[in-house]
Design a protein around this motif. Structure first.
Motif, PDB file in Angstrom:
ATOM      1  N   HIS A   1      -8.309   4.734  -1.965  1.00 35.12           N
ATOM      2  CA  HIS A   1      -7.225   4.298  -1.077  1.00 35.12           C
ATOM      3  C   HIS A   1      -7.686   3.181  -0.141  1.00 35.12           C
ATOM      4  O   HIS A   1      -6.932   2.231   0.106  1.00 35.12           O
ATOM      5  CB  HIS A   1      -6.675   5.494  -0.283  1.00 35.12           C
ATOM      6  CG  HIS A   1      -5.719   6.317  -1.093  1.00 35.12           C
ATOM      7  ND1 HIS A   1      -4.389   6.003  -1.211  1.00 35.12           N
ATOM      8  CD2 HIS A   1      -5.917   7.423  -1.851  1.00 35.12           C
ATOM      9  CE1 HIS A   1      -3.796   6.883  -1.997  1.00 35.12           C
ATOM     10  NE2 HIS A   1      -4.706   7.759  -2.402  1.00 35.12           N
TER      11      HIS A   1
ATOM     12  N   TYR B   1       0.823  -1.197   0.000  1.00 35.79           N
ATOM     13  CA  TYR B   1       0.000   0.000   0.000  1.00 35.79           C
ATOM     14  C   TYR B   1       0.868   1.264   0.000  1.00 35.79           C
ATOM     15  O   TYR B   1       0.618   2.205  -0.746  1.00 35.79           O
ATOM     16  CB  TYR B   1      -0.965   0.029   1.192  1.00 35.79           C
ATOM     17  CG  TYR B   1      -1.692   1.346   1.250  1.00 35.79           C
ATOM     18  CD1 TYR B   1      -2.716   1.621   0.349  1.00 35.79           C
ATOM     19  CD2 TYR B   1      -1.305   2.326   2.151  1.00 35.79           C
ATOM     20  CE1 TYR B   1      -3.355   2.850   0.353  1.00 35.79           C
ATOM     21  CE2 TYR B   1      -1.939   3.559   2.155  1.00 35.79           C
ATOM     22  CZ  TYR B   1      -2.959   3.804   1.265  1.00 35.79           C
ATOM     23  OH  TYR B   1      -3.580   5.034   1.268  1.00 35.79           O
TER      24      TYR B   1
ATOM     25  N   TRP C   1      -6.092  -0.579  -0.124  1.00 36.51           N
ATOM     26  CA  TRP C   1      -5.603  -1.231   1.087  1.00 36.51           C
ATOM     27  C   TRP C   1      -6.223  -2.628   1.229  1.00 36.51           C
ATOM     28  O   TRP C   1      -5.526  -3.608   1.437  1.00 36.51           O
ATOM     29  CB  TRP C   1      -5.924  -0.375   2.314  1.00 36.51           C
ATOM     30  CG  TRP C   1      -5.714  -1.104   3.597  1.00 36.51           C
ATOM     31  CD1 TRP C   1      -6.666  -1.672   4.391  1.00 36.51           C
ATOM     32  CD2 TRP C   1      -4.475  -1.406   4.212  1.00 36.51           C
ATOM     33  NE1 TRP C   1      -6.098  -2.288   5.463  1.00 36.51           N
ATOM     34  CE2 TRP C   1      -4.752  -2.144   5.379  1.00 36.51           C
ATOM     35  CE3 TRP C   1      -3.150  -1.125   3.893  1.00 36.51           C
ATOM     36  CZ2 TRP C   1      -3.750  -2.599   6.219  1.00 36.51           C
ATOM     37  CZ3 TRP C   1      -2.155  -1.577   4.739  1.00 36.51           C
ATOM     38  CH2 TRP C   1      -2.466  -2.296   5.883  1.00 36.51           C
TER      39      TRP C   1
END
Length: 188
Positions: A53, A20, A57
């Motif tokens: 995002h 990530y 993840w």
């Protein structure tokens, strides 16, 4: 000797964190540009970036390295963006102001304003494209070649090239139409 289950879980979590961080550092700006291509409203764009995002993840739990990290990031980002557009496409106003830092590097306020208006107009036209064409054009604007775009969208390089040619012609025609109409085509 076999590792304890909790040790294996920590290793996977550490690997996911590393992936990530690498993806965010390497593709964070591209994610922001991609979000601007899908969402004109600044608040909704921030939400979209955050959603991308979060999805990234989560997705790294299933990343097996069969494709490049960048390809994975763009697949996840475009899937989230397409879902975002479907969820938010009805009954709301679309803002036309964009916050693109790259434009601010240009000299002179008139040139910056002119460049921002041109970019706003282009992004407005891109947002009006059908979702598959929008995705291909936004990836093209990230300097990806037809083969890389094809890996992400599931088309051959030849099919991507053909679509890019058609999309560029469409955008060129619409930009010219907007200029002839006084340049007030804001993409809505």
């Amino acid at each position: 000797m076999r590792e304890p289950a909790h040790q294996n879980g920590r290793d996977q979590e550490a690997e996911r964190e590393t992936l990530y961080r690498e993806a965010s550092a390497g593709h964070g700006a591209a994610i922001a540009r991609l979000a601007a291509g899908y969402e004109a409203d600044p608040e909704s764009r921030r939400d979209l970036i955050q959603d991308i995002h979060v999805a990234l993840w989560r997705s790294f739990a299933g990343f097996d390295g069969r494709c490049a990290l960048g390809t994975w990031v763009y697949r996840v980002a475009h899937n989230v963006a397409a879902s975002h557009v479907r969820r938010h496409s009805r009954g709301r106003k679309v803002a036309t102001t964009l916050d693109l830092d790259a434009v601010d590097d240009r000299p002179g306020p008139e040139r910056r304003v002119g460049a921002r208006l041109d970019l706003d107009r282009l992004l407005g036209l891109i947002r009006r494209l059908r979702p598959p064409d929008r995705q291909i054009m936004l990836l093209y604007l990230e300097d990806m070649d037809a083969a890389a775009i094809g890996d992400i969208v599931g088309l051959s390089a030849g099919a991507v090239s053909t679509r890019l040619h058609r999309i560029r012609k469409t955008l060129t025609r619409r930009m010219a139409d907007a200029a002839n109409d006084g340049g007030d085509d804001d993409g809505q």
